[in-house]
Design a protein around this motif. Structure first.
Motif, PDB file in Angstrom:
ATOM      1  N   GLN A 173       1.279  -1.064  -0.159  1.00  0.00           N
ATOM      2  CA  GLN A 173      -0.203  -0.461  -0.376  1.00  0.00           C
ATOM      3  C   GLN A 173       0.830   1.483  -0.127  1.00  0.00           C
ATOM      4  O   GLN A 173       0.536   2.297   0.516  1.00  0.00           O
ATOM      5  CB  GLN A 173      -0.716   0.533   1.175  1.00  0.00           C
ATOM      6  N   GLU A 174       1.897   1.219  -0.387  1.00  0.00           N
ATOM      7  CA  GLU A 174       2.995   2.241  -0.229  1.00  0.00           C
ATOM      8  C   GLU A 174       3.057   2.671  -1.909  1.00  0.00           C
ATOM      9  O   GLU A 174       3.335   3.851  -2.427  1.00  0.00           O
ATOM     10  CB  GLU A 174       4.309   2.110   0.059  1.00  0.00           C
ATOM     11  N   ARG A 175       2.233   1.699  -2.978  1.00  0.00           N
ATOM     12  CA  ARG A 175       2.460   2.899  -5.069  1.00  0.00           C
ATOM     13  C   ARG A 175       1.245   2.418  -5.731  1.00  0.00           C
ATOM     14  O   ARG A 175       0.856   1.811  -5.740  1.00  0.00           O
ATOM     15  CB  ARG A 175       3.940   2.021  -5.427  1.00  0.00           C
ATOM     16  N   ILE A 176       1.499   3.522  -6.724  1.00  0.00           N
ATOM     17  CA  ILE A 176      -0.008   2.785  -7.315  1.00  0.00           C
ATOM     18  C   ILE A 176       0.507   2.366  -8.782  1.00  0.00           C
ATOM     19  O   ILE A 176       1.756   2.927  -8.641  1.00  0.00           O
ATOM     20  CB  ILE A 176      -0.255   4.603  -7.428  1.00  0.00           C
ATOM     21  N   VAL A 177      -0.026   1.083  -8.487  1.00  0.00           N
ATOM     22  CA  VAL A 177       0.093   0.551  -9.537  1.00  0.00           C
ATOM     23  C   VAL A 177      -0.935  -0.039 -10.367  1.00  0.00           C
ATOM     24  O   VAL A 177      -0.885  -0.614 -12.274  1.00  0.00           O
ATOM     25  CB  VAL A 177       0.643  -1.287  -8.716  1.00  0.00           C
ATOM     26  N   ASN A 178      -1.624   0.218  -9.884  1.00  0.00           N
ATOM     27  CA  ASN A 178      -3.024  -0.201 -10.878  1.00  0.00           C
ATOM     28  C   ASN A 178      -3.779   1.464 -11.085  1.00  0.00           C
ATOM     29  O   ASN A 178      -4.114   1.948 -10.691  1.00  0.00           O
ATOM     30  CB  ASN A 178      -3.988  -1.249 -10.827  1.00  0.00           C
ATOM     31  N   SER A 179      -4.702   0.823 -12.550  1.00  0.00           N
ATOM     32  CA  SER A 179      -5.078   2.457 -13.430  1.00  0.00           C
ATOM     33  C   SER A 179      -6.947   1.453 -12.885  1.00  0.00           C
ATOM     34  O   SER A 179      -7.067   0.126 -12.910  1.00  0.00           O
ATOM     35  CB  SER A 179      -5.258   2.505 -14.603  1.00  0.00           C
ATOM     36  N   LEU A 180      -7.562   2.700 -12.769  1.00  0.00           N
ATOM     37  CA  LEU A 180      -9.263   2.442 -12.590  1.00  0.00           C
ATOM     38  C   LEU A 180      -9.733   2.237 -13.599  1.00  0.00           C
ATOM     39  O   LEU A 180      -9.307   3.259 -14.675  1.00  0.00           O
ATOM     40  CB  LEU A 180      -9.685   3.454 -11.568  1.00  0.00           C
ATOM     41  N   LEU A 185     -10.954  -9.106 -16.024  1.00  0.00           N
ATOM     42  CA  LEU A 185     -11.500 -10.076 -17.579  1.00  0.00           C
ATOM     43  C   LEU A 185     -10.931  -9.189 -19.211  1.00  0.00           C
ATOM     44  O   LEU A 185     -11.122  -9.462 -20.097  1.00  0.00           O
ATOM     45  CB  LEU A 185     -12.831 -10.214 -17.509  1.00  0.00           C
ATOM     46  N   ARG A 186     -10.398  -8.189 -18.448  1.00  0.00           N
ATOM     47  CA  ARG A 186     -10.347  -7.027 -19.387  1.00  0.00           C
ATOM     48  C   ARG A 186      -8.469  -6.903 -19.672  1.00  0.00           C
ATOM     49  O   ARG A 186      -7.595  -5.708 -20.008  1.00  0.00           O
ATOM     50  CB  ARG A 186     -11.260  -5.955 -20.034  1.00  0.00           C
ATOM     51  N   ASP A 187      -7.938  -7.107 -18.111  1.00  0.00           N
ATOM     52  CA  ASP A 187      -6.529  -7.505 -18.682  1.00  0.00           C
ATOM     53  C   ASP A 187      -5.961  -7.679 -18.101  1.00  0.00           C
ATOM     54  O   ASP A 187      -5.904  -8.461 -16.814  1.00  0.00           O
ATOM     55  CB  ASP A 187      -6.589  -5.815 -17.533  1.00  0.00           C
ATOM     56  N   PRO A 188      -5.095  -8.968 -18.670  1.00  0.00           N
ATOM     57  CA  PRO A 188      -4.629 -10.403 -17.987  1.00  0.00           C
ATOM     58  C   PRO A 188      -3.507  -9.868 -17.170  1.00  0.00           C
ATOM     59  O   PRO A 188      -3.318 -10.907 -16.137  1.00  0.00           O
ATOM     60  CB  PRO A 188      -3.862 -10.591 -19.824  1.00  0.00           C
TER      61      PRO A 188
END
Length: 251
Positions: A173-180, A185-188
């Motif tokens: 919980q220290e870095r932003i690693v994903n987009s929303l 099912l859409r992002d392997p």
């Protein structure tokens, strides 16, 4: 090919076998205290649901939607509610069955997938209790429509929801690693993250889907509150990751 529901049911059963917090039934003493009027339940990790969200539970037909595990339904039964629980985890439902048999109260136990039409007639329930769980379902709007269908006019929906924050960050919980949105099912790559973390198949949802979806289904929002993870860096920084809503079906 396994469905998301099959994967998640198997995953959750594994978490319970490993001692998952949300798979441990309440104690006999907790059940007895509820009979005496001393009780609390949670829709989100740490905050107790205000008692006035429920009204008088005695005689009410209550659906625990994805609420297996003998944590909340025994409390409602102790308070005189007529209880039904729906879940797809066999271990969660086994806990409900064993607890009810031990304490001597009736409960209808249904193994089903809440992402599909609910196996109940229109107007079957006075109240639905739905702890954080629709993060395991891609389409939440269909859940709200089904909740509205099986509730009586004026019936209440109490729901625990996530706001997507946990999906943004890494495990520490220290870095932003994903987009929303987070949708494996859409992002392997997101599916691979979940596989490595033994996280089943999970999805983030927008306020449009959560609150907007409830309103579109015919609910009136009466109250809400935010909650944190209860531990970890986001909690320490005071960042809420969940919220709970109280809605009433329009008459």
């Amino acid at each position: 090919m396994e469905s998301c529901a099959d994967i998640n049911a198997r995953t959750i059963d594994g978490w319970i076998a490993a001692g998952w917090e949300w798979g441990r039934p309440i104690s006999h003493d907790c059940f007895e205290r509820a009979r005496e009027g001393e009780w609390d339940v949670r829709l989100t990790p740490t905050k107790a649901v205000p008692h006035d969200w429920f009204g008088v539970l005695s005689g009410k037909r209550v659906l625990g939607l994805a609420s297996g595990g003998a944590q909340q339904m025994p409390i409602f039964a102790a308070l005189g509610a007529v209880c039904t629980v729906l879940d797809y985890s066999t271990r969660q439902l086994e806990s409900e069955r064993a607890f009810a048999a031990r304490e001597g109260y009736p409960i209808e136990i249904v193994r089903a997938d809440m992402s599909r039409p609910l196996p109940f007639r229109d107007g079957s329930f006075d109240l639905i209790f739905h702890p954080v769980s629709n993060c395991y379902v891609e389409d939440v709007r269909s859940i709200w429509r089904e909740c509205a269908r099986v509730l009586v006019p004026g019936g209440r929906l109490l729901a625990g929801l996530d706001n997507g924050m946990n999906f943004l960050v890494d495990e520490a919980q220290e870095r932003i690693v994903n987009s929303l949105p987070f949708n494996p099912l859409r992002d392997p790559a997101q599916m691979e993250q979940l596989r490595r973390a033994d996280g089943g198949v999970q999805f983030s949802h927008t306020l449009d889907e959560q609150l907007g979806g409830q309103l579109e289904a015919g609910f009136r929002l009466l109250s809400l509150y935010e909650d944190s993870n209860g531990a970890g860096r986001l909690h320490e920084l005071g960042i809420p990751c969940f919220f709970a809503t109280l809605c009433e079906k329009s008459i």
